[in-house]
Design an enzyme around this catalytic site. Structure first.
Site, PDB file in Angstrom:
ATOM      1  N   ASP A  25      30.400 -29.903  19.218  1.00  0.00           N
ATOM      2  CA  ASP A  25      29.011 -30.362  19.961  1.00  0.00           C
ATOM      3  C   ASP A  25      29.452 -31.501  20.708  1.00  0.00           C
ATOM      4  OD1 ASP A  25      26.701 -30.796  20.192  1.00  0.00           O
ATOM      5  OD2 ASP A  25      27.127 -31.794  17.634  1.00  0.00           O
ATOM      6  N   HIS A  42      31.586 -29.738  29.569  1.00  0.00           N
ATOM      7  CA  HIS A  42      32.039 -28.554  29.272  1.00  0.00           C
ATOM      8  C   HIS A  42      32.986 -28.188  29.796  1.00  0.00           C
ATOM      9  CE1 HIS A  42      27.892 -27.274  27.007  1.00  0.00           C
ATOM     10  NE2 HIS A  42      27.439 -27.919  28.589  1.00  0.00           N
ATOM     11  N   LEU A 136      48.274 -17.509  15.841  1.00  0.00           N
ATOM     12  CA  LEU A 136      47.136 -18.166  16.128  1.00  0.00           C
ATOM     13  C   LEU A 136      46.521 -16.852  16.357  1.00  0.00           C
ATOM     14  CD1 LEU A 136      45.387 -20.080  14.637  1.00  0.00           C
ATOM     15  CD2 LEU A 136      44.603 -21.201  17.153  1.00  0.00           C
TER      16      LEU A 136
END
Length: 244
Positions: A25, A42, A136
């Site tokens: 956020d 962004h 990962l």
């Protein structure tokens, strides 16, 4: 009980969560504060995905789930939505080599069908390119909403029962297999100061530790992640029981 990994670092011993979810956020507010368009936030936030993905992989996290685009984000201005649709292409063009070099595997959670075909192809290509990697798992939640996820899971289970492919009897573990994300989440982090979960992983967060940090996602770095993991390692997780 979820596995936790002990790892030695220069700040001491961390109990590293197996699965971390992050609500990324603050991109728009970060940009506005600097007099920049929201799309600049962004773009910087995408760079942060790269940074945090590499660090989580280095620390031994098994799965990192990032809330990239929610089912509600389509309500945003057209130019911002258009940029969000282009962002996966920009990200993977720039960072796919690093992901491969670090054996990071890309997956996604959500419904890709709403995105332009070009965006879908980019995401599916990244999944295919990295599917043999063993480090990962970087799971991108894109056009994802948890209520929608639960609804689709319930519909599919009902359809399977009606088709006779399974009995009308269901455990929690079996229901989880119908979800986009079957794993329980050990730690949820939300950046930029908001303290809510915003329709994200409602089932998976049942016993998660929650950490809310005021740092906006574009400024969230390896040190901030380490601080969150140090806080996580101090938590007393009993899962409804009592420790002797």
């Amino acid at each position: 009980m979820p596995e936790q990994i002990s790892t030695a670092t220069d700040t001491g011993i961390l109990q590293v969560p197996e699965t971390i979810a992050i609500i990324m956020d603050g991109n728009g507010r970060w940009a506005k504060k600097r007099g920049l368009p929201r799309t600049a936030g962004h773009k910087k936030g995408a760079d942060t995905i790269h940074t945090i993905g590499l660090e989580a992989n280095r620390l031994g996290v098994k799965k990192l789930i990032l809330y990239a685009v929610s089912t509600e984000n389509w309500k945003r201005p057209e130019d911002e939505v258009g940029y969000l649709c282009k962002l996966p292409g920009l990200f993977f063009d720039r960072y796919i080599r690093d992901l491969m070099n670090n054996s990071i595997r890309v997956t996604f959670a959500g419904e890709l069908e709403r995105f332009p075909e070009s965006t879908q192809k980019v995401i599916r290509k990244a999944v295919q390119q990295t599917e043999a990697n063993t480090g990962l798992e970087l799971c991108i939640a894109i056009n994802y909403g948890s209520r929608r996820e639960l609804l689709l899971a319930a519909r599919q289970y009902a359809a399977d029962v009606q088709a006779g492919t399974r009995d009308n009897d269901l455990t929690e573990e079996e229901f989880a297999d119908y979800l986009f994300v079957p794993e329980n989440v050990d730690l949820l982090i939300r950046t930029s100061g908001e303290e809510r979960i915003s329709n994200f992983l409602l089932w998976q967060l049942a016993y998660s530790e929650l950490i809310f940090t005021p740092t906006a996602w574009p400024d969230f770095d390896e040190n901030r992640l380490r601080e969150c993991l140090e806080e996580f390692s101090r938590r007393d997780r009993r899962f409804g029981g009592i420790k002797a």
